[in-house]
Structure formats: C-alpha cells, structure tokens
Design an enzyme around this catalytic site. Structure first.
Site, PDB file in Angstrom:
ATOM      1  N   TYR A 148       9.079   6.877 -10.857  1.00 39.01           N
ATOM      2  CA  TYR A 148       8.895   6.231  -9.539  1.00 39.01           C
ATOM      3  C   TYR A 148      10.266   5.947  -8.909  1.00 39.01           C
ATOM      4  CZ  TYR A 148       7.086   2.709  -6.183  1.00 39.01           C
ATOM      5  OH  TYR A 148       6.763   1.995  -5.052  1.00 39.01           O
ATOM      6  N   SER A 193      11.179   1.971  -1.442  1.00 36.83           N
ATOM      7  CA  SER A 193      10.896   0.778  -2.245  1.00 36.83           C
ATOM      8  C   SER A 193      12.238   0.140  -2.574  1.00 36.83           C
ATOM      9  CB  SER A 193      10.199   1.194  -3.543  1.00 36.83           C
ATOM     10  OG  SER A 193      10.167   0.141  -4.478  1.00 36.83           O
TER      11      SER A 193
HETATM   12  N1  LIG Z   1       2.709  -2.571  -3.322  1.00 37.93           N
HETATM   13  C1  LIG Z   1       3.976  -2.676  -3.653  1.00 37.93           C
HETATM   14  O1  LIG Z   1       4.386  -3.621  -4.348  1.00 37.93           O
HETATM   15  C2  LIG Z   1       4.977  -1.658  -3.158  1.00 37.93           C
HETATM   16  C3  LIG Z   1       6.352  -1.972  -3.218  1.00 37.93           C
HETATM   17  C4  LIG Z   1       7.283  -1.057  -2.752  1.00 37.93           C
HETATM   18  C5  LIG Z   1       6.854   0.148  -2.208  1.00 37.93           C
HETATM   19  N2  LIG Z   1       5.529   0.435  -2.164  1.00 37.93           N
HETATM   20  C6  LIG Z   1       5.134   1.724  -1.555  1.00 37.93           C
HETATM   21  O2  LIG Z   1       4.338   1.459  -0.416  1.00 37.93           O
HETATM   22  C7  LIG Z   1       3.473   2.570  -0.155  1.00 37.93           C
HETATM   23  C8  LIG Z   1       2.054   2.079   0.108  1.00 37.93           C
HETATM   24  O3  LIG Z   1       1.532   1.489  -1.062  1.00 37.93           O
HETATM   25  P1  LIG Z   1       0.501   0.263  -1.041  1.00 37.93           P
HETATM   26  O4  LIG Z   1       1.229  -0.901  -1.573  1.00 37.93           O
HETATM   27  O5  LIG Z   1      -0.131   0.165   0.298  1.00 37.93           O
HETATM   28  O6  LIG Z   1      -0.544   0.771  -2.166  1.00 37.93           O
HETATM   29  P2  LIG Z   1      -2.098   1.124  -2.081  1.00 37.93           P
HETATM   30  O7  LIG Z   1      -2.419   1.708  -3.413  1.00 37.93           O
HETATM   31  O8  LIG Z   1      -2.883  -0.038  -1.606  1.00 37.93           O
HETATM   32  O9  LIG Z   1      -2.196   2.249  -0.942  1.00 37.93           O
HETATM   33  C9  LIG Z   1      -1.676   3.535  -1.117  1.00 37.93           C
HETATM   34  C10 LIG Z   1      -2.561   4.513  -0.361  1.00 37.93           C
HETATM   35  O10 LIG Z   1      -1.965   5.806  -0.470  1.00 37.93           O
HETATM   36  C11 LIG Z   1      -2.996   6.732  -0.739  1.00 37.93           C
HETATM   37  N3  LIG Z   1      -2.469   7.898  -1.473  1.00 37.93           N
HETATM   38  C12 LIG Z   1      -1.947   7.909  -2.724  1.00 37.93           C
HETATM   39  N4  LIG Z   1      -1.662   9.161  -3.081  1.00 37.93           N
HETATM   40  C13 LIG Z   1      -2.026   9.962  -2.045  1.00 37.93           C
HETATM   41  C14 LIG Z   1      -1.978  11.359  -1.829  1.00 37.93           C
HETATM   42  N5  LIG Z   1      -1.563  12.197  -2.778  1.00 37.93           N
HETATM   43  N6  LIG Z   1      -2.400  11.834  -0.642  1.00 37.93           N
HETATM   44  C15 LIG Z   1      -2.876  10.994   0.306  1.00 37.93           C
HETATM   45  N7  LIG Z   1      -2.962   9.665   0.152  1.00 37.93           N
HETATM   46  C16 LIG Z   1      -2.539   9.154  -1.020  1.00 37.93           C
HETATM   47  C17 LIG Z   1      -3.991   5.973  -1.586  1.00 37.93           C
HETATM   48  O11 LIG Z   1      -5.265   6.609  -1.567  1.00 37.93           O
HETATM   49  C18 LIG Z   1      -3.969   4.607  -0.960  1.00 37.93           C
HETATM   50  O12 LIG Z   1      -4.941   4.455   0.051  1.00 37.93           O
HETATM   51  C19 LIG Z   1       3.622   3.498  -1.374  1.00 37.93           C
HETATM   52  O13 LIG Z   1       4.488   4.570  -1.057  1.00 37.93           O
HETATM   53  C20 LIG Z   1       4.248   2.591  -2.416  1.00 37.93           C
HETATM   54  O14 LIG Z   1       4.985   3.310  -3.383  1.00 37.93           O
HETATM   55  C21 LIG Z   1       4.582  -0.431  -2.614  1.00 37.93           C
END
Ligand SMILES: NC(=O)c1ccc[n+]([C@@H]2O[C@H](COP(=O)([O-])OP(=O)(O)OC[C@H]3O[C@@H](n4cnc5c(N)ncnc54)[C@H](O)[C@@H]3O)[C@@H](O)[C@H]2O)c1
Length: 279
Positions: free
Chosen positions: A171, A158
């Site tokens: 985080y 991130s």
């Molecule tokens: N959305 C943002 O603004 C953002 C910004 C920077 C980084 N991220 C990172 O991007 C990645 C994806 O996030 P996203 O934005 O698609 O969010 P999201 O919540 O839409 O998707 C995350 C997915 O990960 C799965 N997940 C969570 N914990 C889990 C576990 N213990 N085992 C298996 N699956 C699990 C969830 O069920 C979900 O389907 C994450 O690592 C998040 O930290 C997101």
C-alpha cells in the site's frame, strides 16, 4: 449564490461510498454534475471488509440528485481501461463536458511485512491503487484536453504516500507511486492549464478504516476492541487531538483543489492529516 464549481462536471472513481461518495456530494453541493463509477463488488482475493454494492452507488446518485444536480453512474473496475473509457465517454456525452477528475478508488489489504507479502496481494494492490489511478486519468484526460478549458485532477494518495508504516508496504509503495504519477501528469499537462494535485488523508472514518481488523491492529492487547478502545491509540499518530478525520474533511480539500480558488496550485501533495506527517 454561485457554487464554487458551478457548471463543472467531475468524474469520480470509488464513488459508491466513503470518501468517493462524500466528494460527489460536496462537489454537487457547489454546483457540479457528476460521473460516478465504482466496482460495487469484491475486488481482491483477500478483501478484509465488505465490498460496496450497486445499492451503495444508487444511494450516491440519489444524494446528488437530491441536491438538484445531474449524475451518471456505472459499475466499473479501475483495472479495466476500456470499461473506464466507455463510462467516462458516455458520461461526458450525457453531461456535455468534463472539468475535474478525482481518482479516489482504492483498497487496503494484507497486513504482512514486505518480505512476507504474497505475490497475489502485491499485484492486486499495485493494479488497483497505482495502475488504476493512471488508467483513470488516461481514460478521462482526453476530455479535458478537447474541452480546451483546462481542468483539475486530484489523485487520492495517503499519509502512507509520504511516510512509511510497517506491515502494509505494498500500500505504501502504491501510494508513494501516486505522488510520482501526480508530479509527472502535472508537468506534462500544465501547458494545457490542467492542474494535478494529490490529497494525503490520515485515518478517515470510512469502512476501509473503521472496521474490526483495524481496531485489532491498534489494540492487539484486547480480544474485542471497540471504537473507544482504539481512539486514544489512533490519536497518538497525530498532533491534533483526534484519532481520525471525517470524509467531508477530505472532500473540502478536494473541492478547494477542484475550484478556481486553486487556479495556480499544481504539483502539490496536500495533507489532511491532523499533523501525522510531523511525527
Ligand atoms: N480510510 C482511510 O483511513 C484512508 C486513509 C488514507 C487514504 N485512503 C484512500 O482513500 C481512498 C478512498 O477510500 P475510503 O476510505 O473511502 O474507503 P472505502 O472502502 O469506503 O471506499 C473505497 C471505494 O473504492 C471502491 N473500489 C475499490 N477498488 C476498486 C476498483 N478496483 N475499481 C473500482 N472501484 C473500486 C470500493 O468499491 C469502495 O466503494 C482510497 O484510495 C484509500 O486508499 C483512505
């Protein structure tokens, strides 16, 4: 036309929705078969957004199949090493090989300063967003090694893995830790032509970001802020005139790092951040 990852197989965690689904679809568009896992259920005691569901993961599978590619799915929590290993072993048995690992699953929880963060929130965060990434690679990398074709590993960090923000220190710590994992795996696996890089998104238009809690955090002055209320505030974080990016923007970076176009790129923390880290 030959796809940019034609004939390769990618293992993707957190693939039921959001960025993970987008990565599965984008890599499939360019010729990869997919092993997709997700917990598909609540994963922390303090979930602030609705969890993904088995139906979400099934929809990812339909999207990939619709592109004419094969996909194997499993409901697995990345904290469970044995289940991760069983899923990736079974996927490789069915699809024949493994070339790409995308450790994307993650959560956002809590909203406290570090000194006020509960032990429960801290532990769940580190277990999923840091240890889960390590377990994902540990479970899958034997297949890259035995395949003998090298490979590409992409860890989702991130902007919060490169700079700090208040009120989400657990985080921030986990995502900085992902950079340490990325660099160590890169130096350990380079001799096998396995490249390891991380992606660092800014705000992405997925359920993790696009929810009521985030909108209230950005606009504490409003009782019921909506998308248009927090767009200009989110934009302050960036150099480019946007408040957030789309999942496909991260998938395009993942695709590039996964492809042979990046054949000599390893150890890179790649931002997709609209200039956030410049500010
Ligand atoms: N959305 C943002 O603004 C953002 C910004 C920077 C980084 N991220 C990172 O991007 C990645 C994806 O996030 P996203 O934005 O698609 O969010 P999201 O919540 O839409 O998707 C995350 C997915 O990960 C799965 N997940 C969570 N914990 C889990 C576990 N213990 N085992 C298996 N699956 C699990 C969830 O069920 C979900 O389907 C994450 O690592 C998040 O930290 C997101």
């Amino acid at each position: 036309m030959v796809g940019r990852v034609e004939g390769k197989v990618a293992f993707i965690t957190g693939a039921a929705r959001g960025q993970g689904r987008s990565h599965a679809v984008r890599l499939a568009q360019e010729g990869a078969d997919i092993i997709a896992i997700d917990a598909c259920k609540p994963v922390s005691g303090s979930d602030q957004i609705a969890p993904s569901t088995p139906e979400d993961l099934a929809e990812t599978a339909e999207l990939v199949k619709g592109l004419g590619r094969r996909i194997v799915t499993a409901e697995v929590d990345v904290r469970d090493f044995e289940a991760l290993k069983a899923a990736v072993d079974s996927g490789v048995e069915q699809l024949g090989r493994l070339d790409i690992i995308v450790a994307n699953a993650g959560i956002g929880n809590g909203g406290a300063t570090l000194d006020q963060t509960s032990e429960q929130d801290w532990t769940v965060m580190i277990d999923i967003n840091l240890s889960g990434v390590w377990k994902t690679v540990k479970a899958a990398v034997p297949h890259l090694l035995s395949g003998g074709n090298g490979g590409s590993i992409i860890l989702t960090s991130s902007v919060g893995g490169l700079k700090a923000y208040p009120n989400t220190g657990h985080y921030i710590a986990a995502k900085h830790g992902v950079v340490g994992l990325m660099r160590t795996f890169a130096v350990e696996l380079g001799q096998h032509s396995i490249r390891v890089n991380s992606v660092h998104p800014t705000n992405v238009n997925t359920p993790m970001f696009m929810n009521e809690g985030t909108m209230k955090m950005f606009r504490p002055d409003l009782e019921n802020p909506g998308v248009e209320d927090f767009r200009p505030v989110a934009q302050f974080m960036h150099v480019l005139p946007v408040g957030w990016v789309e999942p496909e923007d991260i998938s395009n970076a993942v695709l590039f790092l996964a492809s042979d176009e990046a054949r000599y790129i390893t150890g890179l923390p790649m931002t997709v951040d609209a200039g956030s880290t410049l500010k």
